[in-house]
Design an enzyme around this catalytic site. Structure first.
Site, PDB file in Angstrom:
ATOM      1  N   SER A   6       0.792  -1.221  -0.089  1.00 22.46           N
ATOM      2  CA  SER A   6       0.169   0.144  -0.008  1.00 22.46           C
ATOM      3  C   SER A   6       0.899   1.207   0.163  1.00 22.46           C
ATOM      4  O   SER A   6       2.055   1.182   0.522  1.00 22.46           O
ATOM      5  CB  SER A   6      -1.066   0.003   1.315  1.00 22.46           C
ATOM      6  OG  SER A   6      -0.062   0.299   2.406  1.00 22.46           O
ATOM      7  N   LYS A   7       0.367   2.384  -0.476  1.00 21.45           N
ATOM      8  CA  LYS A   7       0.854   3.664  -0.630  1.00 21.45           C
ATOM      9  C   LYS A   7       1.418   4.051   0.827  1.00 21.45           C
ATOM     10  O   LYS A   7       2.481   4.824   0.900  1.00 21.45           O
ATOM     11  CB  LYS A   7       0.156   4.613  -1.230  1.00 21.45           C
ATOM     12  CG  LYS A   7       0.939   5.926  -1.709  1.00 21.45           C
ATOM     13  CD  LYS A   7       0.188   6.597  -2.770  1.00 21.45           C
ATOM     14  CE  LYS A   7       0.822   8.031  -3.338  1.00 21.45           C
ATOM     15  NZ  LYS A   7       0.051   8.593  -4.273  1.00 21.45           N
ATOM     16  N   ARG A   8       0.646   3.796   1.736  1.00 23.86           N
ATOM     17  CA  ARG A   8       1.082   4.212   3.201  1.00 23.86           C
ATOM     18  C   ARG A   8       2.254   3.624   3.706  1.00 23.86           C
ATOM     19  O   ARG A   8       2.977   4.495   4.247  1.00 23.86           O
ATOM     20  CB  ARG A   8      -0.284   3.715   4.079  1.00 23.86           C
ATOM     21  CG  ARG A   8       0.165   3.986   5.579  1.00 23.86           C
ATOM     22  CD  ARG A   8      -1.078   3.672   6.370  1.00 23.86           C
ATOM     23  NE  ARG A   8      -1.607   2.203   6.224  1.00 23.86           N
ATOM     24  CZ  ARG A   8      -0.715   1.488   7.262  1.00 23.86           C
ATOM     25  NH1 ARG A   8      -0.089   1.908   8.213  1.00 23.86           N
ATOM     26  NH2 ARG A   8      -1.338   0.144   7.158  1.00 23.86           N
ATOM     27  N   THR A  57       5.263   5.514   1.248  1.00 26.28           N
ATOM     28  CA  THR A  57       5.664   6.584   1.540  1.00 26.28           C
ATOM     29  C   THR A  57       6.143   6.772   2.724  1.00 26.28           C
ATOM     30  O   THR A  57       6.576   7.992   3.067  1.00 26.28           O
ATOM     31  CB  THR A  57       4.468   7.582   1.031  1.00 26.28           C
ATOM     32  OG1 THR A  57       3.169   6.957   1.886  1.00 26.28           O
ATOM     33  CG2 THR A  57       4.033   7.468  -0.379  1.00 26.28           C
TER      34      THR A  57
END
Length: 469
Positions: free
Chosen positions: A242-244, A247
């Site tokens: 996931s992008k969470r 990043t």
């Protein structure tokens, strides 16, 4: 071959685990092979590149101990080099100016999709005479496209084996927005050649860029490096992470109290494994064992619980003085003024820590006795009166020992004799609680040694006062 590899981040965001893993695998490969590891900052995206992101990348790599062997290369310092090569391709008719508007391109793509075709640029500006295109480029918006020839591009990836691409799927790709605005796939080819990069080790998401870069290398008469594309990092569900997580910056993990050695260990195991079934590895062991042959093709599973476990293992393995240095940002300054107590607190809590940020809460009672209920002092099945009587006996024992200046071992012997006589729980439980104020803590004799007799007697007196209420 002289091994020369590079990590080439764009300073458009903070350094995160995906980038760090790429840097680490390059660094380990170079160190294992006795080669060079280089750092290149790809900052040609003027709108998104920021100095603070570059600083963060450099600081993060330095914190992890991933060092580079030559001065940092910045693409923004090399614009004239790219301009020269772009002019060369244009003059040789290997590239051309394209004046199509975004709306015209989109209309062409939509028409191709309706026909069930893969959308690609059809070459509308290919036929514009060279001299006319040169004149129009001075006044009209344009990009520069590479004149692609249809063929099969084949190369051997060190991880994936033989890989083939058909260039007819690409169309004439854009290589620059202008003579002084090269795009990634073009600039990277020139940089790698001039930096004498022998191996390009990067993420799987770059695999589709490789055939274009090979074609550009051939058109410019430049050497083609050996490629290795690392597996994607996946979540527990084996889907793209996931992008969470992607990043989350390296700085966030540092703030949470993760050790550099634990992060290095964790990331090395994301897609690679050592020769034996081991998981806790030092940096030296990783350098000794790292080979591309042991990098897997399948996606690597990101497991935050494993990172936490590895961090705990590295904390336990660290010598006390080094751990104390790492704990400085996580510790109030007054605690460190009492160096002996600080050292004892570190020794007695390191086995309990999963990350450095837990130290303050875990070790707080060494420096300030917390409030606790009277009932906590009473051993199970015993009474408040018995607890008070036993603490009075310990207090008297410590006072006598202090007067006689008895050694630590002698004091411990007296306490254990009392415990054998009255019951271990009856003596050791209220002693431990009176010294820590906690239900779970290091053993009472360890606490007594850490705090010293004077502080211990004060805390025991406080406990007796509680029991008198």
């Amino acid at each position: 071959m002289n091994v020369r590899v590079r990590f080439a981040p764009s300073p458009t965001g903070f350094l995160h685990f995906g980038g760090v893993r790429t840097a680490l695998f390059n660094w380990l490969f170079a160190r294992h092979e006795g080669g060079k590891f280089l750092l290149r900052i790809e900052d040609t995206d003027k709108e998104r590149s920021e100095k603070r992101f570059e600083d963060d990348i450099i600081k993060g790599l330095e914190w992890l101990g991933i060092t580079w062997d030559e001065p940092i290369v910045r693409q923004s310092d090399r614009i004239s080099v790219y301009e020269t090569q772009l002019k060369k391709l244009i003059n040789e008719r290997r590239a051309y100016y394209c004046f199509c508007t975004p709306e015209e391109i989109e209309e062409e793509y939509q028409a191709q999709l309706v026909q069930g075709l893969i959308p690609k640029y059809g070459g509308r500006c290919r036929t514009i005479p060279h001299e006319e295109a040169e004149k129009r480029a001075h006044t009209s918006p344009h990009v520069i496209r590479f004149r692609m020839t249809e063929k099969i591009v084949s190369f051997t990836d060190m991880i994936r084996g033989k890989v083939e691409f058909n260039t007819k799927l690409f169309g004439d790709v854009i290589i620059a927005k202008g003579l002084r605005e090269p795009l990634y796939n073009f600039a990277v080819v020139i940089d790698d050649a001039e930096m004498k990069i022998s191996h390009v080790i990067r993420g799987e998401e770059h695999l589709s860029n490789t055939p274009k870069q090979i074609i550009f290398s051939e058109a410019l008469g430049l050497p083609v490096p050996t490629f290795a594309h690392l597996p994607l990092i996946l979540g527990h569900d084996k889907k793209k992470l996931s992008k969470r997580f992607l990043t989350t910056s390296l700085d966030d993990y540092q703030t949470q109290g993760y050790l550099p050695s634990a992060i290095i260990n964790f990331l090395a195991l994301l897609g690679w494994h050592p020769s034996e079934d081991r998981e806790v590895l030092t940096l030296g062991e990783l350098v000794s064992e790292f080979t591309i042959k042991r990098v897997q093709k399948a996606g690597a599973i990101y497991n935050p619980e494993k990172l936490e476990w590895l961090n705990a293992m590295h904390i336990r393995a660290m010598d006390t003085s080094t751990l104390m240095e790492h704990l400085v940002p996580f510790t109030p300054a007054p605690w460190r003024e009492n160096a002996k107590l600080f050292e004892q607190a570190v020794i007695l809590t390191k086995e309990r820590l999963k990350n450095l940020s837990e130290f303050q809460a875990t070790a707080h009672f060494f420096f300030e006795l917390p409030d606790y209920p009277q009932s906590l002092l009473v051993w199970k099945g015993s009474t408040r009166e018995a607890a008070r009587e036993n603490l009075n006996a310990i207090q008297e024992l410590l006072q006598n020992a202090d007067t006689k200046k008895e050694s630590k071992s002698e004091i411990e012997m007296h306490i254990m004799k009392l415990a054998e006589k009255r019951g271990r729980g009856e003596i050791l439980w209220p002693l431990r609680v009176s010294l820590s104020g906690k239900e779970a803590s290091p053993g009472p004799l360890e606490l007594l040694n850490a705090l010293g007799c004077d502080e211990a007697m004060l805390r025991i007196a406080h406990a007796i006062q509680k029991l008198n209420l």
